[in-house]
Design an enzyme around this catalytic site. Structure first.
Site, PDB file in Angstrom:
ATOM      1  N   ILE A  88       0.826  -1.211   0.000  1.00  0.00           N
ATOM      2  CA  ILE A  88       0.000   0.000   0.000  1.00  0.00           C
ATOM      3  C   ILE A  88       0.863   1.265   0.000  1.00  0.00           C
ATOM      4  O   ILE A  88       0.465   2.287  -0.562  1.00  0.00           O
ATOM      5  CB  ILE A  88      -1.019  -0.005   1.176  1.00  0.00           C
ATOM      6  CG1 ILE A  88      -2.143   0.993   0.914  1.00  0.00           C
ATOM      7  CG2 ILE A  88      -0.357   0.284   2.507  1.00  0.00           C
ATOM      8  CD1 ILE A  88      -2.943   0.735  -0.334  1.00  0.00           C
ATOM      9  N   SER A 106      12.320   1.059   6.564  1.00  0.00           N
ATOM     10  CA  SER A 106      11.949  -0.234   5.994  1.00  0.00           C
ATOM     11  C   SER A 106      13.064  -1.224   6.222  1.00  0.00           C
ATOM     12  O   SER A 106      14.245  -0.868   6.173  1.00  0.00           O
ATOM     13  CB  SER A 106      11.699  -0.062   4.488  1.00  0.00           C
ATOM     14  OG  SER A 106      11.578  -1.336   3.890  1.00  0.00           O
ATOM     15  N   ARG A 107      12.641  -2.472   6.438  1.00  0.00           N
ATOM     16  CA  ARG A 107      13.641  -3.524   6.581  1.00  0.00           C
ATOM     17  C   ARG A 107      14.099  -4.010   5.218  1.00  0.00           C
ATOM     18  O   ARG A 107      15.061  -4.730   5.101  1.00  0.00           O
ATOM     19  CB  ARG A 107      13.041  -4.692   7.375  1.00  0.00           C
ATOM     20  CG  ARG A 107      12.525  -4.284   8.740  1.00  0.00           C
ATOM     21  CD  ARG A 107      11.572  -5.315   9.291  1.00  0.00           C
ATOM     22  NE  ARG A 107      10.529  -5.631   8.317  1.00  0.00           N
ATOM     23  CZ  ARG A 107       9.647  -6.621   8.452  1.00  0.00           C
ATOM     24  NH1 ARG A 107       9.682  -7.369   9.524  1.00  0.00           N
ATOM     25  NH2 ARG A 107       8.751  -6.840   7.527  1.00  0.00           N
ATOM     26  N   LYS A 148      -5.478   1.812   7.839  1.00  0.00           N
ATOM     27  CA  LYS A 148      -6.577   1.079   8.437  1.00  0.00           C
ATOM     28  C   LYS A 148      -6.219  -0.405   8.549  1.00  0.00           C
ATOM     29  O   LYS A 148      -5.468  -0.886   7.725  1.00  0.00           O
ATOM     30  CB  LYS A 148      -7.884   1.251   7.646  1.00  0.00           C
ATOM     31  CG  LYS A 148      -7.770   1.057   6.142  1.00  0.00           C
ATOM     32  CD  LYS A 148      -7.647  -0.243   5.436  1.00  0.00           C
ATOM     33  CE  LYS A 148      -8.086  -1.566   5.897  1.00  0.00           C
ATOM     34  NZ  LYS A 148      -7.901  -2.603   4.847  1.00  0.00           N
ATOM     35  N   ASP A 155     -10.332  -7.542   6.514  1.00  0.00           N
ATOM     36  CA  ASP A 155      -9.368  -6.502   6.101  1.00  0.00           C
ATOM     37  C   ASP A 155      -9.976  -5.638   4.994  1.00  0.00           C
ATOM     38  O   ASP A 155     -10.005  -4.411   5.123  1.00  0.00           O
ATOM     39  CB  ASP A 155      -8.034  -7.137   5.672  1.00  0.00           C
ATOM     40  CG  ASP A 155      -7.045  -6.076   5.199  1.00  0.00           C
ATOM     41  OD1 ASP A 155      -6.447  -5.400   6.041  1.00  0.00           O
ATOM     42  OD2 ASP A 155      -6.912  -5.905   3.962  1.00  0.00           O
TER      43      ASP A 155
HETATM   44  P1  NAP Z   1       2.360  -5.571   3.224  1.00  0.00           P
HETATM   45  O1  NAP Z   1       2.824  -5.121   1.887  1.00  0.00           O
HETATM   46  O2  NAP Z   1       2.295  -7.039   3.471  1.00  0.00           O
HETATM   47  O3  NAP Z   1       3.238  -4.975   4.410  1.00  0.00           O
HETATM   48  C1  NAP Z   1       3.565  -3.627   4.517  1.00  0.00           C
HETATM   49  C2  NAP Z   1       4.944  -3.471   5.105  1.00  0.00           C
HETATM   50  O4  NAP Z   1       4.885  -3.601   6.528  1.00  0.00           O
HETATM   51  C3  NAP Z   1       5.952  -4.522   4.708  1.00  0.00           C
HETATM   52  O5  NAP Z   1       6.477  -4.234   3.449  1.00  0.00           O
HETATM   53  C4  NAP Z   1       6.966  -4.410   5.805  1.00  0.00           C
HETATM   54  O6  NAP Z   1       7.764  -3.298   5.498  1.00  0.00           O
HETATM   55  C5  NAP Z   1       6.162  -4.016   6.999  1.00  0.00           C
HETATM   56  N1  NAP Z   1       5.977  -5.141   7.924  1.00  0.00           N
HETATM   57  C6  NAP Z   1       5.274  -6.269   7.715  1.00  0.00           C
HETATM   58  N2  NAP Z   1       5.329  -7.036   8.818  1.00  0.00           N
HETATM   59  C7  NAP Z   1       6.084  -6.382   9.705  1.00  0.00           C
HETATM   60  C8  NAP Z   1       6.513  -6.656  11.037  1.00  0.00           C
HETATM   61  N3  NAP Z   1       6.154  -7.786  11.657  1.00  0.00           N
HETATM   62  N4  NAP Z   1       7.269  -5.745  11.669  1.00  0.00           N
HETATM   63  C9  NAP Z   1       7.612  -4.610  11.056  1.00  0.00           C
HETATM   64  N5  NAP Z   1       7.243  -4.295   9.796  1.00  0.00           N
HETATM   65  C10 NAP Z   1       6.484  -5.173   9.145  1.00  0.00           C
HETATM   66  O7  NAP Z   1       0.942  -4.969   3.567  1.00  0.00           O
HETATM   67  P2  NAP Z   1       0.071  -3.862   2.843  1.00  0.00           P
HETATM   68  O8  NAP Z   1      -0.853  -4.505   1.879  1.00  0.00           O
HETATM   69  O9  NAP Z   1       0.910  -2.748   2.366  1.00  0.00           O
HETATM   70  O10 NAP Z   1      -0.870  -3.436   4.084  1.00  0.00           O
HETATM   71  C11 NAP Z   1      -0.402  -2.623   5.141  1.00  0.00           C
HETATM   72  C12 NAP Z   1      -1.608  -1.969   5.786  1.00  0.00           C
HETATM   73  O11 NAP Z   1      -2.301  -1.208   4.776  1.00  0.00           O
HETATM   74  C13 NAP Z   1      -2.622  -2.957   6.335  1.00  0.00           C
HETATM   75  O12 NAP Z   1      -3.153  -2.491   7.539  1.00  0.00           O
HETATM   76  C14 NAP Z   1      -3.714  -2.996   5.256  1.00  0.00           C
HETATM   77  O13 NAP Z   1      -4.990  -3.299   5.792  1.00  0.00           O
HETATM   78  C15 NAP Z   1      -3.648  -1.588   4.736  1.00  0.00           C
HETATM   79  N6  NAP Z   1      -4.152  -1.450   3.358  1.00  0.00           N
HETATM   80  C16 NAP Z   1      -3.732  -2.306   2.375  1.00  0.00           C
HETATM   81  C17 NAP Z   1      -4.278  -2.186   1.106  1.00  0.00           C
HETATM   82  C18 NAP Z   1      -3.858  -3.095  -0.030  1.00  0.00           C
HETATM   83  O14 NAP Z   1      -4.480  -3.044  -1.108  1.00  0.00           O
HETATM   84  N7  NAP Z   1      -2.813  -3.912   0.121  1.00  0.00           N
HETATM   85  C19 NAP Z   1      -5.225  -1.225   0.834  1.00  0.00           C
HETATM   86  C20 NAP Z   1      -5.588  -0.338   1.828  1.00  0.00           C
HETATM   87  C21 NAP Z   1      -5.039  -0.475   3.095  1.00  0.00           C
HETATM   88  P3  NAP Z   1       9.336  -3.329   5.312  1.00  0.00           P
HETATM   89  O15 NAP Z   1       9.653  -4.618   4.629  1.00  0.00           O
HETATM   90  O16 NAP Z   1       9.482  -2.133   4.491  1.00  0.00           O
HETATM   91  O17 NAP Z   1       9.946  -3.210   6.661  1.00  0.00           O
END
Ligand code: NAP
Length: 331
Positions: A11, A33-34, A87, A165
């Site tokens: 996101i 970011s990691r 969110k 989600d």
């Molecule tokens: P994602 O790509 O799986 O994870 C986002 C980032 O969070 C990862 O790249 C990682 O960043 C970090 N992360 C993950 N697990 C972690 C941990 N245990 N400790 C520390 N950092 C961690 O997820 P995403 O889809 O972007 O979703 C993130 C949030 O946005 C969620 O709450 C989701 O509901 C919301 N969201 C997502 C979407 C969608 O379409 N995907 C849409 C709207 C809202 P680094 O590797 O950079 O450290």
């Protein structure tokens, strides 16, 4: 204003970075970011180090999944930073209350963002429903988890919410557009036998005005995707589709002056009332640009915007929901 984005995942790359780049309010000053970097931007692997070394960055946008996010948010608030939360705003309600208290004490801005509320026609739907008597409201939110969450293990783990989600996005719209309160009365949660969170859910709600309110969430939808909310009222039917981007009004008995030109044209038959009416002020286009604009205003005022109603509904669905085991889900 300088901002740091924390968690450079799906996101952040799809929405946050482009919205910040296009914003007149924000300057991306660092990432944390990691694994990922943004070309030309100061990159940190450790959040504590960023907070220590960049006191000039007063705002952080946390794009992590809900479970790890709380520790980052609390650390940022204690370091006097303004915080924008993806969110859902927390994995639990207690976390959100703790963050609210901490931000109030620290005098920092705290924003629980609900991006779907910023979809193009949500405000028009709210305005139209304001003086109608609701008979029923039906949420149908069906999408293909493999398409939208490829390989995301966290959504299947405790705190990851599963199909809630995306479902919480629908509930964020419902709580925004309905003038009356709702709460969950019962729920049925289908949980794959190899996972911790639901792949599908049926929820019923109590509505203060006595309307029948239900929601169906399903992550097994292939082909066309459905993100729709249909409200039947004493003065016709409103359908919000495409996640709130498109609104249709059907069977109106009268022209509604509040909706001006669009509704006048839509008396019969059904008419899409997209795009926005000509008299609307010109907010930035798109859900995330509007979130960043709102965050800028909150920081200027030092305010809190922590509407937890969508998360209350989800928490109650998990509390009351009857679990039914279903076929294993293999990514
Ligand atoms: P994602 O790509 O799986 O994870 C986002 C980032 O969070 C990862 O790249 C990682 O960043 C970090 N992360 C993950 N697990 C972690 C941990 N245990 N400790 C520390 N950092 C961690 O997820 P995403 O889809 O972007 O979703 C993130 C949030 O946005 C969620 O709450 C989701 O509901 C919301 N969201 C997502 C979407 C969608 O379409 N995907 C849409 C709207 C809202 P680094 O590797 O950079 O450290």
């Amino acid at each position: 204003m300088k901002i740091a984005v924390v968690g450079i995942g799906k996101i952040a790359r799809d929405q946050h970075l482009p919205a910040i780049a296009a914003s007149p309010d924000w300057d991306l000053a660092a990432t944390v970011s990691r694994s990922g970097i943004v070309e030309g931007v100061d990159a940190f692997a450790d959040f504590s180090v960023m907070l220590e070394e960049r006191p000039d960055i007063r705002t952080v946008s946390l794009c992590l999944p809900p479970v790890p996010r709380f520790a980052y948010a609390m650390q940022a608030i204690r370091a006097g930073r303004h915080v924008m939360l993806e969110k859902p705003p927390g994995a639990t309600l207690a976390e959100c209350h703790a963050l609210t208290e901490a931000a109030r004490e620290a005098g920092t801005a705290l924003y629980a963002t609900w991006h779907s509320r910023q979809a193009d026609r949500v405000a028009a739907a709210r305005a139209w429903l304001a003086d109608k008597q609701l008979h029923s409201l039906t949420v149908t939110w069906k999408e293909d988890v493999r398409r939208w969450h490829p390989g995301q293990a966290w959504i299947w783990e405790p705190g990851g919410l599963g199909v809630f989600d995306p479902g919480i996005n629908a509930l964020s719209i419902v709580t925004e557009i309905l003038p009356d309160a709702i709460h969950v009365t019962d729920a049925r949660l289908e949980v794959p036998e190899n996972r911790q969170t639901p792949i599908a859910a049926e929820i019923r709600f109590h509505h203060a005005g006595g309307a029948e309110v239900t929601a169906t969430f399903d992550w097994r939808q292939e082909g066309p995707q459905t993100w729709e909310i249909e409200a039947v009222t004493d003065q016709g039917r409103l359908t919000l589709s495409e996640g709130g981007a498109v609104m249709q009004l059907e069977g109106l008995r009268q022209v509604d002056p509040a909706l001006s030109v669009d509704t006048a044209l839509s008396v019969d038959p059904a008419l899409s009332v997209d795009p926005a009416p000509p008299n609307d002020p010109a907010p930035p286009a798109g859900e995330y640009p509007r979130l960043y604009e709102q965050m800028a205003r909150l920081v200027e005022r030092g305010g809190l915007d922590m509407d937890l109603r969508p998360l209350v509904l989800v928490a109650d669905a998990f509390t009351l929901g009857r679990r039914v085991s279903t076929a294993a889900f293999i990514d």
